[in-house]
Design a protein around this motif. Structure first.
Motif, mmCIF file in Angstrom:
data_model
loop_
_atom_site.group_PDB
_atom_site.id
_atom_site.type_symbol
_atom_site.label_atom_id
_atom_site.label_comp_id
_atom_site.label_asym_id
_atom_site.label_seq_id
_atom_site.Cartn_x
_atom_site.Cartn_y
_atom_site.Cartn_z
ATOM 1 N N MET A 1 8.998 -1.441 -14.983
ATOM 2 C CA MET A 1 8.243 -2.204 -13.985
ATOM 3 C C MET A 1 7.113 -1.372 -13.391
ATOM 4 N N THR A 2 6.014 -2.049 -13.088
ATOM 5 C CA THR A 2 4.899 -1.401 -12.405
ATOM 6 C C THR A 2 5.076 -1.610 -10.906
ATOM 7 N N PRO A 3 4.364 -0.810 -10.093
ATOM 8 C CA PRO A 3 4.431 -1.065 -8.652
ATOM 9 C C PRO A 3 4.072 -2.513 -8.302
ATOM 10 N N SER A 4 3.077 -3.081 -8.974
ATOM 11 C CA SER A 4 2.700 -4.461 -8.662
ATOM 12 C C SER A 4 3.795 -5.445 -9.078
ATOM 13 N N ASP A 5 4.525 -5.152 -10.175
ATOM 14 C CA ASP A 5 5.665 -5.998 -10.561
ATOM 15 C C ASP A 5 6.689 -6.060 -9.430
ATOM 16 N N LEU A 6 6.815 -4.962 -8.708
ATOM 17 C CA LEU A 6 7.794 -4.853 -7.625
ATOM 18 C C LEU A 6 7.253 -5.383 -6.298
ATOM 19 N N GLY A 7 5.977 -5.774 -6.287
ATOM 20 C CA GLY A 7 5.372 -6.273 -5.057
ATOM 21 C C GLY A 7 4.921 -5.156 -4.126
ATOM 22 N N ILE A 8 4.729 -3.959 -4.672
ATOM 23 C CA ILE A 8 4.284 -2.824 -3.865
ATOM 24 C C ILE A 8 2.759 -2.746 -3.938
ATOM 25 N N ASP A 9 2.104 -2.890 -2.786
ATOM 26 C CA ASP A 9 0.646 -2.780 -2.747
ATOM 27 C C ASP A 9 0.237 -1.320 -2.578
ATOM 28 N N SER A 10 -1.060 -1.071 -2.472
ATOM 29 C CA SER A 10 -1.533 0.320 -2.406
ATOM 30 C C SER A 10 -0.989 1.048 -1.183
ATOM 31 N N LEU A 11 -0.895 0.369 -0.047
ATOM 32 C CA LEU A 11 -0.343 1.005 1.157
ATOM 33 C C LEU A 11 1.140 1.326 0.948
ATOM 34 N N GLY A 12 1.855 0.385 0.359
ATOM 35 C CA GLY A 12 3.272 0.613 0.071
ATOM 36 C C GLY A 12 3.475 1.760 -0.888
ATOM 37 N N LEU A 13 2.562 1.883 -1.852
ATOM 38 C CA LEU A 13 2.649 2.976 -2.819
ATOM 39 C C LEU A 13 2.460 4.319 -2.125
ATOM 40 N N VAL A 14 1.498 4.389 -1.220
ATOM 41 C CA VAL A 14 1.265 5.626 -0.461
ATOM 42 C C VAL A 14 2.506 5.957 0.373
ATOM 43 N N GLU A 15 3.098 4.945 1.010
ATOM 44 C CA GLU A 15 4.309 5.175 1.808
ATOM 45 C C GLU A 15 5.460 5.659 0.922
ATOM 46 N N SER B 1 4.184 3.040 -13.933
ATOM 47 C CA SER B 1 5.478 2.359 -13.987
ATOM 48 C C SER B 1 6.516 3.172 -13.217
ATOM 49 N N VAL B 2 7.660 2.545 -12.965
ATOM 50 C CA VAL B 2 8.756 3.258 -12.298
ATOM 51 C C VAL B 2 9.166 4.460 -13.136
ATOM 52 N N GLY B 3 9.256 4.277 -14.453
ATOM 53 C CA GLY B 3 9.641 5.385 -15.335
ATOM 54 C C GLY B 3 8.651 6.539 -15.266
ATOM 55 N N ALA B 4 7.357 6.216 -15.202
ATOM 56 C CA ALA B 4 6.330 7.259 -15.104
ATOM 57 C C ALA B 4 6.444 8.010 -13.779
ATOM 58 N N ILE B 5 6.704 7.278 -12.704
ATOM 59 C CA ILE B 5 6.866 7.909 -11.389
ATOM 60 C C ILE B 5 8.096 8.817 -11.401
ATOM 61 N N VAL B 6 9.201 8.330 -11.967
ATOM 62 C CA VAL B 6 10.424 9.142 -12.063
ATOM 63 C C VAL B 6 10.136 10.421 -12.834
ATOM 64 N N GLY B 7 9.476 10.301 -13.989
ATOM 65 C CA GLY B 7 9.162 11.474 -14.802
ATOM 66 C C GLY B 7 8.284 12.463 -14.067
ATOM 67 N N ALA B 8 7.272 11.951 -13.364
ATOM 68 C CA ALA B 8 6.351 12.825 -12.637
ATOM 69 C C ALA B 8 7.067 13.559 -11.502
ATOM 70 N N VAL B 9 7.908 12.851 -10.756
ATOM 71 C CA VAL B 9 8.648 13.493 -9.656
ATOM 72 C C VAL B 9 9.637 14.509 -10.222
ATOM 73 N N GLU B 10 10.321 14.168 -11.314
ATOM 74 C CA GLU B 10 11.271 15.123 -11.913
ATOM 75 C C GLU B 10 10.559 16.397 -12.356
ATOM 76 N N ARG B 11 9.341 16.274 -12.900
ATOM 77 C CA ARG B 11 8.580 17.457 -13.295
ATOM 78 C C ARG B 11 8.202 18.305 -12.077
ATOM 79 N N LEU B 12 7.797 17.646 -10.994
ATOM 80 C CA LEU B 12 7.446 18.400 -9.778
ATOM 81 C C LEU B 12 8.666 19.099 -9.192
#
Length: 87
Positions: A27-41, A70-81
């Motif tokens: 899922m993408t952030p928009s699929d989840l109903g997360i807007d740009s402000l929600g993404l920053v939060e 996507s959620v998977g991309a965010i998970v991967g990026a956070v896991e790398r950090l």
């Protein structure tokens, strides 16, 4: 699933006001109903939860090394950090 991945999905689900079980890795952030402000939060919440600094500029998301496609991309990026912080 790893504890890190579970926590990331929980944070994203909270931002989307969904149950973590409703969040799919594709899922993408928009699929989840997360807007740009929600993404920053959500990014702030991830930084706080994992004591990391996300290289993300909300004004220029396309120029970021942090993949938010996507959620998977965010998970991967956070896991790398998180892994880089522990190295």
């Amino acid at each position: 699933m790893s504890q890190t991945r579970d926590r990331i999905i929980q944070i994203i689900a909270e931002q989307a006001m969904l149950d973590p079980g409703e969040v799919d890795m594709a899922m993408t952030p928009s699929d989840l109903g997360i807007d740009s402000l929600g993404l920053v939060e959500a990014i702030f919440a991830l930084e706080e939860a994992f004591d990391i600094t996300v290289p993300f500029n909300a004004n220029e998301p396309d120029k970021s090394d942090f993949d938010i496609s996507s959620v998977g991309a965010i998970v991967g990026a956070v896991e790398r950090l998180v892994a880089a912080k522990g190295a």
